[in-house]
Design a protein around this motif. Structure first.
Motif, PDB file in Angstrom:
ATOM      1  N   TYR A 167     -42.572   1.913  -8.378  1.00 24.84           N
ATOM      2  CA  TYR A 167     -42.082   1.794  -9.759  1.00 24.84           C
ATOM      3  C   TYR A 167     -42.988   0.932 -10.637  1.00 24.84           C
ATOM      4  CZ  TYR A 167     -37.935   3.391  -7.314  1.00 24.84           C
ATOM      5  OH  TYR A 167     -37.082   4.097  -6.515  1.00 24.84           O
TER       6      TYR A 167
ATOM      7  N   SER B  22     -41.281   3.887 -14.662  1.00 28.61           N
ATOM      8  CA  SER B  22     -41.778   5.195 -14.255  1.00 28.61           C
ATOM      9  C   SER B  22     -42.072   5.181 -12.763  1.00 28.61           C
ATOM     10  CB  SER B  22     -43.034   5.585 -15.040  1.00 28.61           C
ATOM     11  OG  SER B  22     -44.147   4.841 -14.597  1.00 28.61           O
ATOM     12  N   LYS B  23     -42.137   6.377 -12.196  1.00 30.16           N
ATOM     13  CA  LYS B  23     -42.408   6.528 -10.767  1.00 30.16           C
ATOM     14  C   LYS B  23     -43.261   7.771 -10.573  1.00 30.16           C
ATOM     15  CE  LYS B  23     -40.164   7.399  -6.367  1.00 30.16           C
ATOM     16  NZ  LYS B  23     -39.037   8.046  -5.710  1.00 30.16           N
TER      17      LYS B  23
ATOM     18  N   LEU C 194     -38.872   7.397 -15.712  1.00 30.07           N
ATOM     19  CA  LEU C 194     -37.460   7.436 -15.300  1.00 30.07           C
ATOM     20  C   LEU C 194     -36.562   6.967 -16.439  1.00 30.07           C
ATOM     21  CD1 LEU C 194     -37.532   6.012 -11.643  1.00 30.07           C
ATOM     22  CD2 LEU C 194     -37.731   8.378 -12.417  1.00 30.07           C
TER      23      LEU C 194
ATOM     24  N   LEU D  12     -30.707   3.032 -15.961  1.00 31.13           N
ATOM     25  CA  LEU D  12     -31.434   4.292 -16.170  1.00 31.13           C
ATOM     26  C   LEU D  12     -30.476   5.477 -16.089  1.00 31.13           C
ATOM     27  CD1 LEU D  12     -34.477   3.450 -13.849  1.00 31.13           C
ATOM     28  CD2 LEU D  12     -34.371   3.193 -16.337  1.00 31.13           C
TER      29      LEU D  12
ATOM     30  N   ASP E 271     -27.954   8.142 -14.909  1.00 35.43           N
ATOM     31  CA  ASP E 271     -27.585   8.639 -13.582  1.00 35.43           C
ATOM     32  C   ASP E 271     -28.664   8.392 -12.529  1.00 35.43           C
ATOM     33  OD1 ASP E 271     -29.455  10.477 -14.362  1.00 35.43           O
ATOM     34  OD2 ASP E 271     -28.042  12.172 -14.525  1.00 35.43           O
ATOM     35  N   LYS E 272     -29.825   7.860 -12.955  1.00 32.17           N
ATOM     36  CA  LYS E 272     -30.861   7.518 -11.960  1.00 32.17           C
ATOM     37  C   LYS E 272     -30.623   6.137 -11.351  1.00 32.17           C
ATOM     38  CE  LYS E 272     -34.389  10.307 -14.263  1.00 32.17           C
ATOM     39  NZ  LYS E 272     -33.877  10.334 -15.669  1.00 32.17           N
TER      40      LYS E 272
ATOM     41  N   LEU F 165     -34.232  -0.139  -6.903  1.00 30.07           N
ATOM     42  CA  LEU F 165     -33.519   0.804  -7.776  1.00 30.07           C
ATOM     43  C   LEU F 165     -32.265   1.274  -7.056  1.00 30.07           C
ATOM     44  CD1 LEU F 165     -33.268   2.708 -10.278  1.00 30.07           C
ATOM     45  CD2 LEU F 165     -34.634   4.366  -9.001  1.00 30.07           C
TER      46      LEU F 165
END
Ligand SMILES: *[C@@H]1O[C@H](CO)[C@@H](O)[C@H](O)[C@H]1NC(C)=O
Ligand SMILES: *[C@@H]1O[C@H](CO)[C@@H](O)[C@H](O)[C@H]1NC(C)=O
Ligand SMILES: *[C@@H]1O[C@H](CO)[C@@H](O)[C@H](O)[C@H]1NC(C)=O
Ligand SMILES: *[C@@H]1O[C@H](CO)[C@@H](O)[C@H](O)[C@H]1NC(C)=O
Ligand SMILES: *[C@@H]1O[C@H](CO)[C@@H](O)[C@H](O)[C@H]1NC(C)=O
Ligand SMILES: *[C@@H]1O[C@H](CO)[C@@H](O)[C@H](O)[C@H]1NC(C)=O
Length: 368
Positions: A259, A280-281, A286, A315, A317-318, A348
């Protein structure tokens, strides 16, 4: 909005390039920034457009404008090294006080090697040439030995230093995280202001950095994480003396496992607040949340020095990312600005084990 006063020409060579590659990013322009302040009003572009993400956003730079700052940094994976390079087009090239220079083009660098700190300040440049091509650009501060160059798709970026700059060598960046603005990915028509009349863009939230510098006769070589943003304004950052438009801000970026993270929290002197996050990933964003983001600072109770921050970003539903910055080395501690590097740990959602990495941060408080 197109800035009418901007010197913008299409180069014949880029026209033939676009004709053969049919690249939609092929728009090119050259802007020459003169070495001294201009007369008359400075107009600024605060709305994002399809090209020139990294470009010059002002019509000119008058004596009361903040101007524009292209900022780069890198931290080594082992935390031993930290480097910051700032390319200024500003009569007041300082984050701590109002200066009033006639000459506006300069470059500064600070390098930390373990506990040793080195810095270099360029001579004033004779002109800056900003060549914008697609999303990238290259900038040459003529006469300083310093330049930077980003490929038009922003897949590689290099910042180069040669004599007469006192630190020589290069910083190469291969971005691993897509560009963003506050609360948004890199899209057209985004309001880029983080405070009224203060624009911010983050072309490189995270990159693989390869640094090879010669500092005071010694080779400084490391690999780590890199970062690049730009800030611009047609108004001053300081209304007078040290009376900043910021009451407080807290910015940082880092990487934990896969991440890439950026946070920017601002309390403006006018009561405006902003809390902007980015995760971001694997090259995919994200989230760029501006709500459901919190950054809580920790201070040493006896020295009142900043020790770390707890960063939380929802984030949707992430899941929610939680990251803990532990300040390791403070390099700059001047008039309320504290800058340095640290360790970042985080997770996360309900991932079992925490990821670990490094981070770079700046904390500013006008009450000091
Ligand atoms: C180049 O820029 C002009 C003016 O902003 C725009 O109208 C045009 O669509 C752009 N062309 C390409 C190929 O991006
Ligand atoms: C610079 O431009 C700004 C914005 O147009 C304007 O408010 C300011 O008065 C100008 N400063 C000078 C010294 O002309
Ligand atoms: C800047 O970019 C243009 C277009 O890609 C290229 O022709 C030029 O050599 C570059 N200049 C520098 C200093 O990197
Ligand atoms: C910048 O440095 C890199 C790495 O050493 C090199 O490949 C590149 O040609 C240099 N660019 C300029 C414009 O000097
Ligand atoms: C630079 O190197 C010289 C000679 O090795 C040394 O005396 C000096 O202290 C160094 N400067 C810094 C800032 O470390
Ligand atoms: C901004 O945050 C401060 C506390 O940090 C709070 O006192 C103030 O009311 C907030 N302003 C707005 C407009 O929400």
């Amino acid at each position: 909005m197109r800035l009418l006063a901007r010197v913008s020409i299409l180069l014949a060579s880029s026209l033939s390039l676009s004709a053969t590659t049919l690249n939609i990013l092929s728009n090119s322009s050259v802007v020459i920034i003169p070495p001294t302040v201009s007369n008359g009003p400075t107009r600024a572009e605060y709305m994002s457009s399809a090209h020139g993400l990294d470009g010059f956003k002002l019509s000119n730079i008058n004596s009361t404008a903040f101007g524009e700052l292209w900022f780069f940094d890198a931290v080594s994976d082992d935390g031993r090294y930290w480097v910051v390079a700032s390319f200024w087009a500003s009569p007041s090239p300082s984050l701590t006080m109002q200066l009033r220079n006639e000459k506006i083009l300069s470059v500064q660098m600070v390098v930390r090697v373990d506990d040793d700190i080195y810095s270099a300040n360029s001579v004033f440049a004779e002109a800056a040439q900003i060549f914008t091509h697609g999303k990238g650009m290259n900038g040459t501060w003529k006469g300083t030995g310093s330049s930077f160059s980003g490929s038009e798709d922003l897949s590689t970026y290099s910042i180069n230093f040669s004599s007469p700059f006192e630190i020589t060598g290069s910083i190469l960046m291969e971005p691993v995280a897509p560009a963003h603005y506050k609360c948004s990915s890199d899209e057209v028509g985004i309001d880029t202001q983080i405070l009224p009349e203060l624009g911010w863009a983050n072309p490189i939230p995270d990159a693989q950095a390869t640094v090879a510098l010669k500092v005071n006769g010694t080779d400084v070589k490391f690999k780590g994480i890199g970062y690049h943003d730009l800030t611009w304004s047609n108004t001053p950052l300081f209304r007078s003396g040290t009376d900043s438009v910021f009451r407080e801000y807290n910015w940082g970026h880092g990487r934990i496992g896969p991440y890439s993270i950026v946070w920017l929290v601002i309390a403006g002197s006018d009561g405006t607040n902003l809390t902007s996050g980015y995760v971001s990933k694997d090259g995919i964003i994200l989230g760029t949340p501006c709500s459901d983001v919190s950054v809580t600072l920790r201070f040493n109770p006896s020295t009142e020095q900043i020790q770390g921050s707890s960063v939380r970003m929802g984030l949707g539903d992430k899941g929610t990312i939680h990251a803990e910055l532990e300040v390791e080395k403070i390099v700059i501690n001047d008039a309320g600005v504290i800058s340095g590097s640290g360790r970042l740990r985080g997770v996360l959602g309900d991932e079992g084990s925490k990821h670990a990495g490094v981070a770079s941060f700046t904390y500013y408080n006008s009450v000091h």
